[in-house]
Design an enzyme around this catalytic site. Structure first.
Site, PDB file in Angstrom:
ATOM      1  N   ASP A 174      27.426  37.805  46.166  1.00  0.00           N
ATOM      2  CA  ASP A 174      27.994  37.323  44.902  1.00  0.00           C
ATOM      3  C   ASP A 174      29.311  38.071  44.720  1.00  0.00           C
ATOM      4  O   ASP A 174      29.579  39.062  45.404  1.00  0.00           O
ATOM      5  CB  ASP A 174      27.007  37.649  43.768  1.00  0.00           C
ATOM      6  CG  ASP A 174      27.619  37.535  42.397  1.00  0.00           C
ATOM      7  OD1 ASP A 174      28.221  36.469  42.112  1.00  0.00           O
ATOM      8  OD2 ASP A 174      27.533  38.499  41.617  1.00  0.00           O
ATOM      9  N   ASP A 199      31.484  38.358  41.127  1.00  0.00           N
ATOM     10  CA  ASP A 199      31.678  39.044  39.838  1.00  0.00           C
ATOM     11  C   ASP A 199      30.461  39.883  39.456  1.00  0.00           C
ATOM     12  O   ASP A 199      29.364  39.366  39.348  1.00  0.00           O
ATOM     13  CB  ASP A 199      31.991  38.012  38.756  1.00  0.00           C
ATOM     14  CG  ASP A 199      33.344  37.362  38.999  1.00  0.00           C
ATOM     15  OD1 ASP A 199      33.409  36.120  39.073  1.00  0.00           O
ATOM     16  OD2 ASP A 199      34.325  38.095  39.170  1.00  0.00           O
TER      17      ASP A 199
HETATM   18  C1  XBP Z   1      30.592  34.962  37.394  1.00  0.00           C
HETATM   19  C2  XBP Z   1      30.982  33.819  36.541  1.00  0.00           C
HETATM   20  C3  XBP Z   1      32.419  33.361  36.557  1.00  0.00           C
HETATM   21  C4  XBP Z   1      33.315  34.437  35.951  1.00  0.00           C
HETATM   22  C5  XBP Z   1      34.626  33.856  35.470  1.00  0.00           C
HETATM   23  O1  XBP Z   1      30.568  34.478  38.701  1.00  0.00           O
HETATM   24  O2  XBP Z   1      30.141  33.249  35.881  1.00  0.00           O
HETATM   25  O3  XBP Z   1      32.487  32.193  35.773  1.00  0.00           O
HETATM   26  O4  XBP Z   1      32.678  34.977  34.796  1.00  0.00           O
HETATM   27  O5  XBP Z   1      35.270  33.217  36.554  1.00  0.00           O
HETATM   28  P1  XBP Z   1      29.627  35.171  39.874  1.00  0.00           P
HETATM   29  P2  XBP Z   1      35.901  31.755  36.327  1.00  0.00           P
HETATM   30  O6  XBP Z   1      28.824  36.281  39.243  1.00  0.00           O
HETATM   31  O7  XBP Z   1      28.766  34.027  40.372  1.00  0.00           O
HETATM   32  O8  XBP Z   1      30.611  35.685  40.885  1.00  0.00           O
HETATM   33  O9  XBP Z   1      36.648  31.789  35.006  1.00  0.00           O
HETATM   34  O10 XBP Z   1      36.816  31.550  37.506  1.00  0.00           O
HETATM   35  O11 XBP Z   1      34.724  30.836  36.306  1.00  0.00           O
HETATM   36 MG    MG Z   2      27.745  37.987  39.456  1.00  0.00          MG
END
Ligand code: XBP
Ligand code: MG
Length: 256
Positions: free
Chosen positions: A10, A12
């Site tokens: 993953d 973020d």
């Molecule tokens: C986390 C999310 C993303 C980010 C914002 O993604 O939900 O939407 O918060 O990025 P993950 P965007 O944990 O799956 O990596 O504004 O580009 O959506």
């Molecule tokens: Mg994440």
């Protein structure tokens, strides 16, 4: 016994702690640029993270505002433009070097590559955000280290739906039992396990109180030789950091 052949990361909250001081600031700067008096403080953003996907998060917020917000006629175009502005701000934040990789991430990526494991990304965030984070933190070539980068709108349904992990498995040409996922949130856990993939959780401030039932192990981070991880759930045998022997052990191949 099925052999471990790939690690699916993953982004973020897992590769880097990007939400509080990255995405959240970018959203607020985009709101300011658009002349909106919206401000997502740390606590509000924590609640909004319940909705994955930046465009979906803005849409959810607008719906919560209800009649209090005089929404433009073409609300989808409004959301899309606002999110594009947010992404521009986020990319600037990444390029400023503001957000470091989490402990153990770079180490494990290099170990996995050296051992010939495939690497993949499965994330809800926008593809440009992934490319920018990898290049900023691991160098221009790092994009080539990943056999698959499954990101954002590449699938119709975002996490907790398993779509992005199914897509990653299909592009990897591997079975779920040949992979391990590394995630940070209960939505991410649901998505990965929903695709049948054993999952390691590394929590962060926003996700530490979530329900990680079904995770193989839950840690505070992946660990470094000089910074042992803290085990919040699961059996890591004698390990003090996430390395390949531990991953092979978790995947069910050999005793660690
Ligand atoms: C986390 C999310 C993303 C980010 C914002 O993604 O939900 O939407 O918060 O990025 P993950 P965007 O944990 O799956 O990596 O504004 O580009 O959506
Ligand atoms: Mg994440």
């Amino acid at each position: 016994m099925t052999e471990l052949k790939a690690i699916i990361f993953d982004v973020d909250g897992t590769l880097a702690d990007t939400e509080r001081d990255g995405h959240r600031l970018a959203f607020n700067r985009a709101f300011t640029d658009a002349g909106l008096d919206w401000h997502w403080d740390v606590e509000t953003y924590g609640r909004l993270l319940e909705v994955t996907g930046g465009k979906e998060r803005i849409r959810h917020f607008v719906e919560q505002l209800g009649p209090g917000f005089d929404a433009p006629a073409d609300i989808e175009s409004f959301i899309h433009k606002l999110h594009q502005s947010k992404t521009r701000h986020y990319l600037l934040l990444l390029m400023s070097g503001a957000i470091p990789l989490r402990p153990g991430v770079e180490r494990l990526i290099h170990e996995a590559r050296a051992a010939g494991l495939k690497l993949a990304i499965a994330t809800t965030t926008t593809p440009e955000n992934v490319a920018s984070l990898l290049k900023a933190k691991l160098g221009e070539d790092s994009l080539t280290w990943f056999d698959v980068i499954a990101a954002g709108d590449i699938v119709p349904l975002k996490k907790p739906a398993p779509d992005v992990y199914h897509y990653a498995l299909q592009r990897l040409g591997l079975k779920a039992a040949e992979c391990l996922a590394i995630e940070d949130s209960e939505h991410g856990l649901a998505a990965a396990t929903g695709a049948g993939i054993k999952t390691i959780i590394t929590v962060n401030d926003y996700t530490q109180l979530q329900d990680f039932t079904g995770a193989a192990i839950v840690l505070d981070h992946l660990g470094e030789p000089d910074a042992s991880f803290k085990v919040l759930a699961g059996d890591v045998r004698e390990a003090t950091l996430v390395d390949l022997p531990l991953l092979h052990s978790i995947s069910g191949e050999t005793q660690h």
